[in-house]
Design an enzyme around this catalytic site. Sequence first.
Site, short mmCIF file in Angstrom:
data_model
loop_
_atom_site.label_atom_id
_atom_site.label_comp_id
_atom_site.label_asym_id
_atom_site.label_seq_id
_atom_site.Cartn_x
_atom_site.Cartn_y
_atom_site.Cartn_z
N GLU A 123 33.20 40.17 41.35
CA GLU A 123 32.50 39.61 42.52
C GLU A 123 31.80 40.74 43.26
O GLU A 123 31.98 41.92 42.93
CB GLU A 123 33.48 38.87 43.43
CG GLU A 123 34.00 37.58 42.82
CD GLU A 123 35.00 36.85 43.69
OE1 GLU A 123 34.90 36.94 44.92
OE2 GLU A 123 35.89 36.22 43.12
N HIS A 246 29.15 33.54 53.87
CA HIS A 246 29.08 33.60 52.40
C HIS A 246 27.64 33.32 52.01
O HIS A 246 27.04 32.37 52.52
CB HIS A 246 30.02 32.56 51.78
CG HIS A 246 30.29 32.82 50.33
ND1 HIS A 246 29.31 32.69 49.37
CD2 HIS A 246 31.40 33.20 49.68
CE1 HIS A 246 29.84 32.99 48.18
NE2 HIS A 246 31.10 33.30 48.35
N ARG A 292 28.79 41.26 50.60
CA ARG A 292 28.31 39.99 51.16
C ARG A 292 27.42 40.10 52.38
O ARG A 292 26.50 39.32 52.55
CB ARG A 292 29.52 39.15 51.57
CG ARG A 292 29.92 38.28 50.48
CD ARG A 292 31.02 37.39 50.89
NE ARG A 292 31.70 37.11 49.64
CZ ARG A 292 32.88 36.56 49.54
NH1 ARG A 292 33.53 36.24 50.63
NH2 ARG A 292 33.40 36.32 48.38
N HIS A 353 32.05 31.72 56.68
CA HIS A 353 33.04 31.63 55.60
C HIS A 353 34.39 32.22 55.98
O HIS A 353 35.43 31.65 55.66
CB HIS A 353 32.46 32.39 54.39
CG HIS A 353 33.32 32.40 53.18
ND1 HIS A 353 33.65 31.24 52.49
CD2 HIS A 353 33.92 33.41 52.49
CE1 HIS A 353 34.40 31.55 51.44
NE2 HIS A 353 34.60 32.86 51.43
#
Length: 539
Positions: A123, A246, A292, A353
Site C-alpha cells: 500500500e 483516503h 496518502r 477516513h
Amino acid sequence: MNASNGQYFDYLVLGSGIAGLFFALKASQHGSVGILTKKHRAESNTNYAQGGIAAVTSKHDSFEMHVRDTLNAGAGLCRESVVRKIVEEGPDRIADLIELGMRFSEREIPGFPGEIELDLGKEGGHSHRRILHAKDMTGREVEQALLAAVARQSNIEILENHFGIDLLTTRKLGMDGDNRCIGAYVLNSDTGEVSTYASKAVILATGGCGKVYLYTTNPDIATGDGVAMAYRAGAPVANMEFIQFHPTCLYHPKAKSFLITEAVRGEGGTLRTVDGNAFMERYHPMKSLAPRDVVARAIDNEMKRSGADHVLLDITDKPAPFIIDRFPNVYSTCLGYGIDITKEPIPVVPAAHYQCGGVVTTLDGETEIPGLYAVGEVACTGLHGANRLASNSLLEALVCAHRAAARLGAQDLPKPPSRLPLWQSGRATNADEMVVVSHNWDEIRRCMWDYVGIVRTQKRLQRAETRIANLQEEIQGYYWDFIVTADLLELRNIATVAETIIRSAMVRPESRGLHYTLDFPQTDPSWATQDTVLRRKPV
Ligand code: FAD
Ligand code: SIN
C-alpha cells in the site's frame, strides 16, 4: 426517563471493534469484562477494513524499514520510540490473532510447488510488501474471528445497543481522594433507560470520527464519542487537526462510503484524470503509491484544476481473473453499481477516513486520568504523527490493547463504591426539535467538509469555529431539556469533536502531513516535535 444502577464489571470496555475485542480477550484472564457497544456487535470501522494489517513477517523485510516508512509518512511528528515498539511487537500480535482463529490469505511460493506462505500486499508509503490481508475483506474476517473467540469466554459479556454517554470520575461526583475514572453512564437504546455502570477501569475503544465530515469512508458509528467523552472528563486530546482523507472512495450517486482499497494501487492500479492521463508522477516519485496525504491533495488539486467531480482509478491492465480473485468485494460491489473494474476505470474521490490524533495515551493505553484507558483509533499514542501509514491502524490496536490488558492485570485496582449516583436528565420530548437535531447533524458535517477539509485557510477555520460554537450552544439546550436519544448524543459528540479539530488546526501555523493550510504552506521545523494538545475543564 428511567435511571438505574447497571452491572459491575472489573473492566468496562466501550466498543466492539478490534481494539475492544482484543483487549477483552486478553483482560478476561484477569477479571470480568463487559463490552458495551452502541449498535450491533460487528458494526465498527474494523468490520469494513479492506487492505490489511502491516507487520514484518517476510525475511526480505525488516523492522528498520517498517519504522522508516512509518516515520516518513508521519512527516516528522511520530514518536520514534512508540513506532519501534509497535513495529517490533507486531509479529507476536499477528501470531496471537492467527491462534484466535484469524485466517490471512496465502499463496504458493513461486518456484516451490505445494509450499504455502502468507500473501503480502502493498500500500501507499510502504517500501515493501508487508500487508497481511484476507483478500479485500480483512476487517470482516478479523471481526468475526474475534467475536467468535469472545463468545467462547465465560467472563466476557457483550451488551449491544448500549451507548456510552459520559465517564464517571470521582472528581465529577465530588468524591474525596485523587481523581479516578470509576464507570460510565450508559443509554440502553432499546429501552431508553440510562444506567450507571461501575468498574475498576474504563477502556475507551470507540474508534474514530469520520462522520464529522459530509463524505467519509466510515460507517455511521464513527462519531468520535470516545474523544468527546474523554475531553469532557478533562483528559488531554492531541493532534486532532490530522484527519486522514483516503484518496479513493467510490464516486457514485447511490454508493455510500464505499472504499476502494489502496491495495488496488499496490497491485498496479493507476490514478488518472477523467481524460485518462496519469498524473501522480507530477506530485511524488512513488506516484500512485505515495503517502496518502500527498495523493489526496494531488487528487483535490486535479479536480479543482479541471472542474471534474472525480478522478479515475484504473486497474484494467491486470488480468480479469487476478482482479476478481484478489479484490472480490471491490469487484462485486462496483459491479452492483454497473462498473466492471476489469474493463473500465473506477470513478473515485477522497473522503474522510481516519483520525490520527485522539485521547493522549501511553503505549499501554493509559490516559492522564487514572482508571481511564483508550486503545485503537480513539487514542493518540504518537505512532501516526501527522499522517498514518496505511494499515498501521489495526496493528496499533492489537499491540496497544494487549499492552493495556497486561498493564491493568498487573495492578491491584481499587473497587468503586457499589452505589453510584443515578443519571438525571431533562424530561421533554418534541418531534419538531428532533428535526432540528437532524438538520444540525447535516450542518456540522457540511461545514467541516467545506471549511476544514483537505486544504485549509485561517479564514475558513474561523468561519467554521463561529458556526460550530453557535450550534454547540443550541445543542447544549436540547441536551439539558430533552430526554436523551442516541441521535442527540451523537450530535453533541460530533460538535465537540469538530471543535477539537478546528481549534487544533488553528493553532498549528504550518503545513505538515495531513494539515495543509494556504496561509502557511511550508513545514516549520520548530513545530516538528510539537503535538497540538487540547484540554478542557471537566464538566
Ligand atoms: P472501531 O472498529 O471503529 O470500533 C469502535 C466500536 O465502538 C464500535 O463497536 C462502535 O459501535 C463502538 N462505539 C462507538 N461509540 C460508542 C459509544 N458511545 N458507546 C458504546 N459503543 C461505542 N486500518 C488498517 O490498519 N488497515 C486497513 O485495511 C483499514 N481499512 C479501512 C477501511 C475502511 C473502510 C475504514 C473505515 C477504515 C479502515 N482502516 C484500516 C482503519 C481501521 O479500520 C480502524 O482504524 C480500526 O478498525 C479502528 O478500530 P477500533 O477498535 O479502534 O474502532
Ligand atoms: C485501504 O485498504 O486502503 C485502507 C487501509 C488503511 O486505511 O490502512
